[in-house]
Motif scaffolding. Sequence first.
Motif, mmCIF file in Angstrom:
data_model
loop_
_atom_site.group_PDB
_atom_site.id
_atom_site.type_symbol
_atom_site.label_atom_id
_atom_site.label_comp_id
_atom_site.label_asym_id
_atom_site.label_seq_id
_atom_site.Cartn_x
_atom_site.Cartn_y
_atom_site.Cartn_z
ATOM 1 N N ASN A 296 0.386 -2.300 86.782
ATOM 2 C CA ASN A 296 0.903 -2.686 85.929
ATOM 3 C C ASN A 296 0.601 -2.247 84.383
ATOM 4 O OD1 ASN A 296 2.447 -4.704 87.409
ATOM 5 N ND2 ASN A 296 0.648 -5.220 88.086
ATOM 6 N N HIS A 297 1.199 -2.002 83.588
ATOM 7 C CA HIS A 297 0.633 -1.631 82.061
ATOM 8 C C HIS A 297 1.419 -2.329 81.085
ATOM 9 C CE1 HIS A 297 3.659 1.244 83.785
ATOM 10 N NE2 HIS A 297 3.908 1.403 82.409
ATOM 11 N N SER A 298 0.803 -2.408 79.984
ATOM 12 C CA SER A 298 1.157 -3.007 78.757
ATOM 13 C C SER A 298 1.135 -1.802 77.800
ATOM 14 C CB SER A 298 0.212 -4.195 78.229
ATOM 15 O OG SER A 298 0.482 -5.408 78.970
ATOM 16 N N ASN A 299 2.293 -1.643 77.319
ATOM 17 C CA ASN A 299 2.432 -0.542 76.432
ATOM 18 C C ASN A 299 2.011 -0.822 74.967
ATOM 19 O OD1 ASN A 299 3.428 0.769 78.640
ATOM 20 N ND2 ASN A 299 5.543 0.752 77.965
ATOM 21 N N VAL A 300 1.042 -1.258 74.369
ATOM 22 C CA VAL A 300 0.418 -1.656 73.225
ATOM 23 C C VAL A 300 0.953 -0.593 72.326
ATOM 24 C CG1 VAL A 300 -1.333 -2.353 72.089
ATOM 25 C CG2 VAL A 300 -1.351 -2.972 74.105
ATOM 26 N N ASP B 165 7.088 1.433 72.761
ATOM 27 C CA ASP B 165 8.414 0.803 73.568
ATOM 28 C C ASP B 165 8.793 1.861 74.556
ATOM 29 O OD1 ASP B 165 8.420 -1.640 72.018
ATOM 30 O OD2 ASP B 165 10.461 -1.427 71.307
ATOM 31 N N GLU B 166 9.240 1.349 75.748
ATOM 32 C CA GLU B 166 9.258 2.580 76.958
ATOM 33 C C GLU B 166 10.550 2.275 77.398
ATOM 34 O OE1 GLU B 166 6.163 2.728 79.955
ATOM 35 O OE2 GLU B 166 7.907 2.673 81.442
ATOM 36 N N VAL B 167 11.470 3.385 77.405
ATOM 37 C CA VAL B 167 12.710 3.645 77.737
ATOM 38 C C VAL B 167 12.942 4.444 78.986
ATOM 39 C CG1 VAL B 167 15.130 3.968 77.249
ATOM 40 C CG2 VAL B 167 13.687 3.005 75.288
ATOM 41 N N PRO C 52 3.833 -7.152 79.662
ATOM 42 C CA PRO C 52 3.411 -5.995 80.745
ATOM 43 C C PRO C 52 4.779 -5.731 81.508
ATOM 44 C CG PRO C 52 2.328 -8.199 81.154
ATOM 45 C CD PRO C 52 3.090 -8.320 79.717
ATOM 46 N N HIS C 53 4.786 -4.634 82.207
ATOM 47 C CA HIS C 53 5.620 -4.191 83.337
ATOM 48 C C HIS C 53 5.111 -3.392 84.470
ATOM 49 C CE1 HIS C 53 6.043 -0.659 80.978
ATOM 50 N NE2 HIS C 53 6.325 -0.019 81.850
ATOM 51 N N GLY C 54 5.744 -3.336 85.530
ATOM 52 C CA GLY C 54 4.918 -2.666 86.597
ATOM 53 C C GLY C 54 5.880 -2.660 87.752
HETATM 54 FE FE LIG Z 1 6.149 2.115 82.068
#
Ligand SMILES: [Fe+2]
Length: 386
Positions: A298-302, A305-307, A334-336
């Motif tokens: 899991n990660h938070s892209n501080v 933005d991730e596409v 967060p996403h994962g």
């Molecule tokens: Fe990601």
Amino acid sequence: MPIYHQLGTMPPKRHITFRKESGGLYYEELIGNKGFVGPSSLLYHVQHPTQVRSVKLLKEILWEEDSDHTFRHRHFKTAQLKPTTSITADRIPLLFNQDVALEFAQPTKEDEYFYRNAQGDEIVYVSDGEGVLDTQLGEIPFHQGDYLVIPRGILHRYQFTKTPVKCLVIESRGYVRTPKRYRNEHGQLMESAPYSERDIRRPQNLQAFDQKGDFVIVVKKENRLTEFVLDHHPFDVVGWDGYYYPWAFNINDFEPRVGRVHLPPPTHQTFEGDNFVVCSFCPRPYDFDPRAVPVPYNHSNVMSDEVLYYASSEFMSRKGIEYGSVTLHPDGVPHGPHPGRTEQSLGQKETNELAVMVDTFHTLKVARQALGIEDPHYFQSWVETP
Ligand SMILES: [Fe+2]
């Protein structure tokens, strides 16, 4: 591209007379990024490139933001988009900010005009289809998996030899280049880079057309398309040289990296723009430690933005996505991996995933035109159902 290239004929020095067999002059033109100090090429035309008969505003292009500002993960299915006529004029905007826009195109016919983007560089990812990118600097045959990198200002048009054609278009305000950390101080891609100059396909087969008549070019500037009618064929370049030209790189020529344990996405970086990067996730063996967890943590892209554009229907950490899906995982949530995917991945040896990732450093807006193809429940898709 920091590789010198030349095609056709040209005089032995810059800015000197260069005569046709008839005795008249060829006309020199500099096309340069950042005026006279960025990468540039010198072109030699049969006619003056400045000879315009008429101009007409054709179309305003609307990048309108979704009015629902509820903050969440998003998922769009480009497979549900209907084909449109033109690869240049009818692109469907999906996501955009001040640095970069992502659009989708699935043209039903070839453009009858020549096209020049004067507001941004384009990376056209060819998800389906084949053809030839015909430019004033030569031809680049293209096929599935190609990234076509077309710097702003380069006049071009597409010929299709295999349809349907489906393209993800990444339009960049800044100059698109190879990542700086892959290049040495002289501009050469280093041995440690995941691809080399040999993988980069440059224009070939330059043809100069010496024809008078009405020829239409369409120029994109400030999100408006303007028609210019020239009094001659605009592909009249007999020779050119320099560092500024369109090029192609196929995603399957990216040498994927594998570690003993999971490597982060920047390992897969392919291009660099201003305030965004493009990465390629390619088929590869999984991490080789027997205890390795192959799917990402899991990660938070501080501050990012991730596409992801899913160029195949397989992606190791996701469920519910399909070929042509586009997901937006914004900074702030967060996403994962989806439930069960971490456990499923244990002991797996390889992945066949193929995906293009665009990470932006400024917040992306969702285009209104993307709402009709949205999976509205995607943000809840991590909730485990009994
Ligand atoms: Fe990601």
